[in-house]
Design a protein around this motif. Structure first.
Motif, short mmCIF file in Angstrom:
data_model
loop_
_atom_site.label_atom_id
_atom_site.label_comp_id
_atom_site.label_asym_id
_atom_site.label_seq_id
_atom_site.Cartn_x
_atom_site.Cartn_y
_atom_site.Cartn_z
N ASN A 1 -77.78 -33.52 80.99
CA ASN A 1 -76.41 -33.65 81.49
C ASN A 1 -75.46 -33.68 80.29
N ILE A 2 -74.46 -32.80 80.30
CA ILE A 2 -73.55 -32.63 79.17
C ILE A 2 -72.11 -32.86 79.63
N VAL A 3 -71.32 -33.54 78.78
CA VAL A 3 -69.88 -33.70 79.02
C VAL A 3 -69.14 -32.93 77.92
N LEU A 4 -68.29 -31.99 78.33
CA LEU A 4 -67.51 -31.18 77.39
C LEU A 4 -66.03 -31.27 77.70
N TYR A 5 -65.21 -31.17 76.64
CA TYR A 5 -63.76 -31.09 76.79
C TYR A 5 -63.30 -29.75 76.22
N GLY A 6 -62.22 -29.22 76.78
CA GLY A 6 -61.69 -27.99 76.21
C GLY A 6 -60.66 -27.33 77.11
N TRP A 7 -60.50 -26.01 76.89
CA TRP A 7 -59.52 -25.22 77.62
C TRP A 7 -60.21 -24.09 78.38
N VAL A 8 -59.64 -23.73 79.53
CA VAL A 8 -60.15 -22.60 80.29
C VAL A 8 -59.74 -21.32 79.56
N HIS A 9 -60.72 -20.63 79.00
CA HIS A 9 -60.42 -19.41 78.25
C HIS A 9 -60.22 -18.23 79.19
N ARG A 10 -61.08 -18.12 80.20
CA ARG A 10 -60.90 -17.13 81.27
C ARG A 10 -61.68 -17.58 82.49
N ARG A 11 -61.27 -17.05 83.66
CA ARG A 11 -61.90 -17.43 84.92
C ARG A 11 -62.30 -16.17 85.68
N ARG A 12 -63.47 -16.25 86.35
CA ARG A 12 -63.95 -15.12 87.15
C ARG A 12 -64.51 -15.66 88.47
N ASP A 13 -64.20 -15.00 89.58
CA ASP A 13 -64.75 -15.35 90.90
C ASP A 13 -65.75 -14.28 91.30
N HIS A 14 -67.01 -14.66 91.54
CA HIS A 14 -68.07 -13.72 91.92
C HIS A 14 -68.76 -14.21 93.19
N GLY A 15 -68.46 -13.56 94.31
CA GLY A 15 -69.17 -13.85 95.55
C GLY A 15 -69.15 -15.31 95.94
N GLY A 16 -67.98 -15.95 95.82
CA GLY A 16 -67.87 -17.35 96.23
C GLY A 16 -68.20 -18.33 95.13
N ILE B 1 -67.53 -19.61 91.23
CA ILE B 1 -66.50 -19.53 90.20
C ILE B 1 -67.14 -19.73 88.82
N PHE B 2 -66.79 -18.84 87.92
CA PHE B 2 -67.25 -18.96 86.53
C PHE B 2 -66.01 -19.12 85.64
N ILE B 3 -66.11 -19.99 84.67
CA ILE B 3 -65.09 -20.05 83.62
C ILE B 3 -65.78 -20.04 82.26
N ASP B 4 -65.07 -19.54 81.26
CA ASP B 4 -65.49 -19.72 79.86
C ASP B 4 -64.68 -20.88 79.31
N LEU B 5 -65.36 -21.95 78.97
CA LEU B 5 -64.72 -23.13 78.40
C LEU B 5 -64.66 -22.96 76.88
N ARG B 6 -63.52 -23.27 76.29
CA ARG B 6 -63.33 -23.07 74.85
C ARG B 6 -62.88 -24.36 74.18
N ASP B 7 -63.51 -24.67 73.06
CA ASP B 7 -62.92 -25.60 72.11
C ASP B 7 -62.99 -24.95 70.74
N HIS B 8 -62.69 -25.68 69.69
CA HIS B 8 -62.60 -25.03 68.37
C HIS B 8 -63.94 -24.54 67.85
N THR B 9 -65.05 -24.92 68.54
CA THR B 9 -66.37 -24.53 68.05
C THR B 9 -66.93 -23.30 68.75
N GLY B 10 -66.34 -22.88 69.89
CA GLY B 10 -66.87 -21.70 70.55
C GLY B 10 -66.60 -21.68 72.04
#
Length: 594
Positions: free
Chosen positions: A17-32, A34-43
């Motif tokens: 189990n991981i807890v991450l903080y950051g910004w939504v870099h991009r969002r994609r909806d695929h067949g119900g 939801i995917f996002i790319d989460l970004r912080d200064h490391t990647g």
């Protein structure tokens, strides 16, 4: 609470189990789903929101650049969905808990856009700094500073702060002035460098000083200039030119090796200022370009081509050739464009000779000027220049500065062109060098006096103080040295004057009266009377150094909040007007009509 950074998530966290903080870099909806790319200064990390999870409805509200927290389990991505462009491209996190720290309105530009105008970027600098390239640039800047500090600390230096509010000493670039509220009609100046203070620290016995410091110059701006910039400023006692060069080229070698795994030469080549100008037309030559200038002034003194002969007869004139191997294929249209280009530097034309077949003598050459050059002079030209079949030779004839500026710039233009790269005239490598033995002074035609090429505190070469006695200021060579890398001056310094009588002679050469010298620099002259040690130093432009290391086109790309070429901050709109009350407190009135 965050227990990991985005870029640290790897296969070793599978099932955890991981807890991450950051910004939504991009969002994609695929067949119900939801995917996002989460970004912080490391990647970046792919986060999955399944409709079965309680946080799915909240995830539906997510938009680019929302600032969020996610908690979820790391798993392998399904077959066929791995992303080889990401280090974490074979894993993803299935989110079970989502918190939105802050929403973001629609962005003025896409952070992935690589064709943004600089005005757009600087006006929205906070968002621009979120882009990975800018994150990398500023972190590289931090790492350079960290490495430099460690090197200097390990080499016996101590960091000492010098004043930001200081005395105006108008000799060189214009000062930024700060009015004093408590001393009517008096002003501080922001330092152009800590030069005088670091010299006085040597007199005080601190032996080895450094400071990574802000400096200020009110001058015309270019891609490698800013009104405020950062220097790696160093001064040492009881040391000579060679020892300083050896120490600080090691520092630069260490920085390049650690950050870029680049092995710079050991030692760096050393050439004189005179050789740099004669061979490359510049005191900061780019040695990646395999083209050199040749002085032919003596050969053309008596030719019938009056432009050459008249310039060659002028003591301040030079006739210089630039041989371009394989250049006979350069078109007349390109030659015309080169002629317009050198005109920017004051050149009144660009003569040329194309060599098609040397065995045919002048019949194997194409040029509008060879009919006015005798066979003997032509043969001497070809021999000295080393021309071969298929070459073109360009000529400049004018005052020394115009010729060197024009042909030096033409050398760079041709070497960096597609023609130059295709014909092996450019080598993509790292080419550092030292330029030494600068003239002490140059004559300012406008002010009708000599001015210091570096600054008035640079020591003359041993024995050259006799020229100061004679008033032969054009003969004085200084103990100055510049470090140049791929055409950029990244550092410069000198051995300083440590004797009061020599400093006074230099001030006299600069046409200072005793009263003027005392008023401007009396504190330095006084300090030199109390056993001042021999000393010297160097300052590196941190902004330029980082720009080179990050392959940035401008130092503005490695400064968090830079100014434009008009010395403005587009983010804060500085400089700005101030309230009348503030002006009254400072006893200042503004008259923009003058």
């Amino acid at each position: 609470m965050r227990n990991c950074y985005v870029g640290q998530v790897s296969n070793k966290f599978l099932g955890q189990n991981i807890v991450l903080y950051g910004w939504v870099h991009r969002r994609r909806d695929h067949g119900g789903v939801i995917f996002i790319d989460l970004r912080d200064h490391t990647g970046l990390m792919q986060i999955v929101f399944d409709p079965k999870n309680d946080c799915f409805s909240l995830a539906e509200t997510l938009r680019n650049e929302y600032c969020i927290s996610i908690e979820g389990v790391v798993r392998f991505r399904p077959d066929g969905t791995k992303n080889t462009d990401l280090l974490s491209g074979d894993i993803e996190i299935v989110c079970g808990k989502l918190e939105i720290f802050n929403q973001a309105k629609s962005l003025p530009f896409n952070l992935d856009d690589t064709n943004l105008s600089e005005t757009t970027r600087l006006s929205n600098r906070v968002l621009d700094l979120r882009r990975p390239v800018m994150q990398t640039n500023l972190r590289t800047r931090y790492y350079v500073s960290k490495l430099v500090r460690k090197f200097l600390d390990d080499s016996g230096f101590i960091e000492i702060e010098t004043p930001i509010l200081t005395k105006s000493t108008p000799e060189g670039a214009r000062d930024y002035l700060v009015p004093s509220r408590v001393h009517d009609g008096h002003f501080f100046a922001l330092p152009q460098s800590p030069q005088l203070f670091k010299q006085m620290l040597m007199v005080s016995g601190f032996d080895r000083y450094y400071q990574i410091t802000r400096c200020f110059r009110d001058e015309d701006l270019r891609s490698d200039r800013q009104p405020e910039f950062t220097q790696i400023d160093c001064e040492l006692s009881f040391i000579n030119e060679e020892e300083i060069r050896s120490l600080f080229e090691k520092m630069i070698r260490d920085v390049f090796k650690y950050l870029k795994n680049i092995d710079l030469p050991d030692p760096f080549p050393v050439i004189s200022w005179e050789e740099a100008l004669n061979s490359y037309g510049s005191d900061k030559p780019d040695l990646r370009i395999n083209l050199k200038l040749t002085n032919i002034t003596d050969i053309v003194k008596n030719v019938d081509f009056k432009i050459f002969s008249s310039v060659a007869s002028d003591p301040n004139g030079r006739v210089v050739a630039l041989r371009v191997p394989g250049g006979a294929s350069i078109s007349r249209n390109d030659i015309d464009n080169y002629t317009k280009f050198v005109a920017i530097y004051g050149a009144r034309g660009l003569a040329y000779i194309k060599i098609t077949n040397l065995d045919d003598g002048r019949d194997g050459m194409q040029s509008p000027i060879i009919k006015n050059i005798s066979d003997s002079a032509l043969n001497l030209l070809i021999e000295r220049i080393g021309a071969k079949d298929g070459d073109i030779i360009f000529f400049g004839a004018d005052k020394s500065k115009i010729v060197y500026d024009a042909l030096g710039a033409l050398r760079l233009k041709i070497g960096n062109s597609e023609f130059g790269k295709d014909n092996g005239l450019f080598v993509n490598d790292w080419k550092p060098l030292w330029v030494v033995d600068f003239p002490m002074f140059e004559y300012d035609e406008h002010d009708k006096r000599y001015v210091a090429i570096h600054h008035p505190f640079t020591s003359p070469k041993d024995g050259h103080d006799v020229f100061l006695e004679e008033g032969s200021y054009n003969k004085v060579v200084s103990k100055a040295y510049d470090m140049v890398l791929n055409g950029w001056e990244i550092g410069g310094g000198s051995i300083r004057i440590h004797k009061e009588e020599i400093q006074k002679k230099v001030f006299k050469a600069l046409n200072f009266t005793e009263e003027t010298a005392k008023a401007r620099f009396g504190f330095l002259l006084d300090a030199l009377q109390y056993g001042a040690p021999p000393h010297g130093g160097i300052a590196f432009g941190l902004d330029r150094l980082v720009a080179i290391l990050t392959s940035s086109e401008s130092i503005r790309d490695v400064i968090a909040f830079p100014k434009t070429q008009r010395a403005q901050c587009l983010l804060t709109h500085a400089p700005s007007s101030i309230e009348d009350k503030q002006l009254e407190e400072l006893h200042i009135s503004i008259n923009c009509d003058k």
